[in-house]
Scaffold this motif. Structure first.
Motif, mmCIF file in Angstrom:
data_model
loop_
_atom_site.group_PDB
_atom_site.id
_atom_site.type_symbol
_atom_site.label_atom_id
_atom_site.label_comp_id
_atom_site.label_asym_id
_atom_site.label_seq_id
_atom_site.Cartn_x
_atom_site.Cartn_y
_atom_site.Cartn_z
ATOM 1 N N ASN A 44 -2.478 -4.570 8.628
ATOM 2 C CA ASN A 44 -3.591 -4.818 7.716
ATOM 3 C C ASN A 44 -4.789 -5.487 8.379
ATOM 4 O O ASN A 44 -5.681 -5.979 7.693
ATOM 5 N N SER A 50 -1.479 -12.386 5.976
ATOM 6 C CA SER A 50 -1.140 -11.011 5.628
ATOM 7 C C SER A 50 -1.535 -10.696 4.189
ATOM 8 O O SER A 50 -1.870 -9.563 3.878
ATOM 9 N N GLU A 58 2.979 -6.511 8.504
ATOM 10 C CA GLU A 58 1.856 -6.565 7.566
ATOM 11 C C GLU A 58 0.600 -7.121 8.223
ATOM 12 O O GLU A 58 -0.501 -6.628 7.984
#
Length: 181
Positions: free
Chosen positions: A50, A14, A46
């Motif tokens: 992402n 992450s 995350e």
């Protein structure tokens, strides 16, 4: 040990991923609200939010409802996502993230084959996910456990701003063997 390793690698991953809105894409689809809740409960917000390269296999709310029944049939007593241990949920969700980008045309062209998932890259000896195509041309994902083969119901959901990420909505939750142990 396996779970601790997965948690450490997920945290490291992450930190190294770029900016994207896969999670926001899922949040914008009412039929994926349980998936969003599962991602949050598993601590993968995350990682999923992402993601810059990959393919997310997104089970619908109905798929999660059916998954609870499958788990009960396997002797696991659960009445909601909250009853699933975080580590098992994290492993199951990591099994729904393919490490490479595959649009529906590419998947159909390479089937049948095994594909690497986030789980298979993070856990030693974790099983890959098999992809196949039915005689009718429907793309299927076949989990290592053999439970709940998933058909793609909506392919190639675009993720704004990311040309190397796609989402395929599927009709079942995939259970890797590792998550059922």
């Amino acid at each position: 040990m396996k779970t601790a390793l997965l948690a450490l690698v997920v945290l490291a991953a992450s930190a190294s991923l770029g900016s994207c809105n896969v999670l926001e894409t899922a949040m914008g689809a009412p039929e994926l609200s349980t998936l969003v809740s599962a991602i949050e409960a598993a601590g993968l917000t995350e990682v999923v939010g992402n993601l810059t390269t990959g393919t997310v296999l997104a089970p619908t709310n109905d798929a999660f409802d059916a998954a609870l029944t499958v788990l009960e049939n396997l002797g696991v007593t659960v009445s909601s996502l909250a009853d699933i241990p975080t580590d098992a949920l994290r492993e199951a969700l990591a099994y729904h993230i393919l490490v490479d980008f595959y649009n529906s045309t590419e998947i159909a062209a390479i089937a049948p084959t095994e594909l690497d998932t986030l789980l298979s890259t993070l856990v030693v000896n974790a099983t890959a996910l098999t992809v196949g195509v039915t005689p009718d041309g429907v793309v299927q994902f076949i989990p290592s456990s053999g439970y709940s083969v998933a058909n793609v119901t909506t392919a190639d959901v675009a993720v704004a701003g990311e040309s190397n990420v796609t989402v395929h909505i599927i009709n079942n939750v995939l259970f890797p063997t590792e998550a059922l142990m």
